[in-house]
Design an enzyme around this catalytic site. Structure first.
Site, mmCIF file in Angstrom:
data_model
loop_
_atom_site.group_PDB
_atom_site.id
_atom_site.type_symbol
_atom_site.label_atom_id
_atom_site.label_comp_id
_atom_site.label_asym_id
_atom_site.label_seq_id
_atom_site.Cartn_x
_atom_site.Cartn_y
_atom_site.Cartn_z
ATOM 1 N N GLU A 1 0.851 -1.183 0.000
ATOM 2 C CA GLU A 1 0.000 0.000 0.000
ATOM 3 C C GLU A 1 0.890 1.239 0.000
ATOM 4 O OE1 GLU A 1 -2.824 -0.215 3.199
ATOM 5 O OE2 GLU A 1 -3.755 -2.042 2.421
ATOM 6 N N PRO A 2 0.341 2.430 -0.315
ATOM 7 C CA PRO A 2 1.169 3.636 -0.398
ATOM 8 C C PRO A 2 1.950 3.941 0.873
ATOM 9 C CG PRO A 2 -0.964 4.042 -1.413
ATOM 10 C CD PRO A 2 -1.041 2.690 -0.773
ATOM 11 N N GLY B 1 5.567 -0.813 2.943
ATOM 12 C CA GLY B 1 6.286 -1.635 1.991
ATOM 13 C C GLY B 1 6.406 -3.046 2.531
ATOM 14 N N SER B 2 7.486 -3.297 3.262
ATOM 15 C CA SER B 2 7.716 -4.633 3.811
ATOM 16 C C SER B 2 6.890 -4.923 5.063
ATOM 17 C CB SER B 2 9.203 -4.799 4.139
ATOM 18 O OG SER B 2 9.996 -4.648 2.977
ATOM 19 N N THR C 1 2.122 -5.455 -10.312
ATOM 20 C CA THR C 1 2.601 -5.871 -11.622
ATOM 21 C C THR C 1 1.445 -6.572 -12.338
ATOM 22 O OG1 THR C 1 4.850 -6.167 -10.796
ATOM 23 C CG2 THR C 1 4.302 -7.246 -12.855
ATOM 24 N N ARG D 1 36.385 -4.818 -28.592
ATOM 25 C CA ARG D 1 36.996 -3.514 -28.358
ATOM 26 C C ARG D 1 38.509 -3.655 -28.224
ATOM 27 N NH1 ARG D 1 36.555 2.040 -28.744
ATOM 28 N NH2 ARG D 1 37.270 3.076 -26.833
ATOM 29 N N GLY E 1 32.667 0.831 -21.061
ATOM 30 C CA GLY E 1 33.172 2.195 -21.030
ATOM 31 C C GLY E 1 32.074 3.193 -21.343
ATOM 32 N N GLU F 1 9.846 -8.581 -3.892
ATOM 33 C CA GLU F 1 9.679 -9.726 -2.994
ATOM 34 C C GLU F 1 10.535 -9.616 -1.735
ATOM 35 O OE1 GLU F 1 7.945 -9.944 -5.402
ATOM 36 O OE2 GLU F 1 7.604 -11.928 -6.220
ATOM 37 N N THR G 1 13.240 -6.570 0.412
ATOM 38 C CA THR G 1 14.571 -5.987 0.282
ATOM 39 C C THR G 1 15.650 -6.907 0.856
ATOM 40 O OG1 THR G 1 14.406 -4.896 2.421
ATOM 41 C CG2 THR G 1 13.572 -3.678 0.507
#
Length: 401
Positions: free
Chosen positions: A131-132, A135-136, A162, A284, A355, A379, A381
């Site tokens: 939810e806003p 998180g975890s 997702t 390269r 590079g 899923e 941190t």
């Protein structure tokens, strides 16, 4: 590349499936991934191809029209798909988690109703915990369901879905205090609801709105959205498993296999970064020779390949542990933690090998450099994984003093 990330002990069927998926990735995903990603375009043709291959039903039992394969087979397929474009693996993963939760926890009616259509890819799944304001910390969920006769009325705002727009079935975790007296632990008063909806954005059913796609740094193409419930009415028979108060455990079971999936994605992205790095190092030239002949670059390649191999081995171990029926939260946490961290490091080393060209959108490594950070968060941190790992280690190695 064939010498890295090999999996021993596979059956002929597993090898055939993986060979088919790898060919599909090489021919249908890699050539178009960067262009689609830069346009943030949903890969409909790729998704249709995966549907034809039967991948949406890979782990769904044969009795429901799926292939009935193991978590290991699924994870190895995800590894291949993520090697082509990580966003595509995300489309599959959220669908897979919902199908897994239905298979493990659904009522017979729910399985009969959803799983055959999910196996065919006609119903696409998404799941929603975050939810806003959280998180975890899943225990802080504030979205709520209240019983009203034979229905529940859901209100609240969810975040980071997702497949939020393209899905037609969302497993939503909310608080439900019915039958749970005041003072009940938060994780014992949560329920998972199976919410059917029309694909798309805006009001997708009465009381349910998908506002639109969230603009992201990477992980483009796949739609990531919010979900707003305002008087959303859901029949009581769409409580996952038919009983309230079990949602937290159902979701954690799904996330546990999801962590194996995220580990597989990290392995796939890291493999692709290594492939790009070792190829570019041989193309390269500086100071009259390939940069691959410089010891500093060889050291980088050695470290990258070792990390790819180690992450793959831990991911395979976690998947096999789950397939054996054993508890695998320790192994899944370790695999997710290591694979996501190593993925970031391998991608950065490949970026350094390129590079200045690595900073150009013409080169594929630029896309991978923006995609890898998502795996550090998805899923759970790294800090959450360490908490899980630490607690399990203390259980296993309890001091008897």
């Amino acid at each position: 590349m064939s010498r890295l990330a090999q999996t021993h002990g596979l059956t002929d069927v597993q090898r055939e499936i993986l060979s088919t998926v790898r060919d599909f990735v090489d021919k249908e995903i890699i050539p178009v991934a960067t262009e689609l990603e830069h346009r943030d375009e949903y890969p409909q043709d790729i998704v249709d191809g995966l549907k034809e291959l039967g991948l949406f039903g890979l782990m769904i039992p044969e009795e429901y029209g799926g292939l009935g394969e193991s978590l290991l087979t699924y994870a190895l397929c995800v590894e291949e798909i993520a090697r082509g474009w990580m966003s595509v693996s995300g489309i599959i993963n959220t669908h897979f988690i919902v199908a897994y939760m239905l298979k493990q926890h659904g009522t017979q009616e729910q399985k009969d109703h959803f799983l055959p259509r999910m196996a065919a890819g006609d119903v696409r799944g998404a799941f929603s915990m975050s939810e806003p304001a959280l998180g975890s910390d899943v225990s802080a969920i504030s979205s709520k369901a209240v019983r009203d006769g034979e229905e529940y009325v859901l209100n609240g705002q969810k975040m980071w879905l997702t497949n939020g727009g393209t899905s037609s079935l969302v497993a939503v975790l909310v608080r439900s205090d019915e039958g749970h007296p005041e003072g009940t632990a938060p994780h014992k008063s949560m329920t998972t609801f199976l919410v059917e909806k029309e694909p798309g954005f805006g009001e997708v059913r009465p009381g349910l709105t998908i506002p639109g796609k969230i603009d992201k740094m990477g992980y483009k193409g796949v739609d990531t959205t919010e979900l707003i419930m305002d008087g959303l009415r859901i029949p009581a028979n769409r409580v996952l498993g038919g009983v309230t108060g079990r949602g937290f455990y159902q979701m954690m079971d799904g996330v546990e296999v999801g962590r194996v999936n995220v580990a597989a994605r990290g392995c796939g992205v890291a493999q692709r970064a290594f492939e790009l790095g070792v190829q570019y190092a041989q193309q390269r030239h500086t100071f009259g020779k390939q940069i691959a002949q410089h010891q500093a670059i060889q050291f980088k390649l050695a470290e990258m390949a070792t990390k790819v191999e180690a992450a793959h081995a831990m991911m395979v171990n976690a998947a096999r542990k789950k397939d054996s029926g054993e508890r695998n939260d320790l192994e899944a946490g370790m695999a997710k933690y290591l694979a996501s961290e190593y993925c970031k490091e391998v991608v950065e080393d490949a970026f350094r090998i390129h590079g200045g060209y690595g900073f150009s959108k013409e080169y594929e490594i630029e896309r991978l450099y923006r995609e890898a950070p998502m795996l550090l968060i998805g899923e759970g941190t790294a800090e959450i994984q360490k908490m899980i790992i630490g607690r399990r280690l203390l259980e296993e190695y309890r001091f008897q003093g």
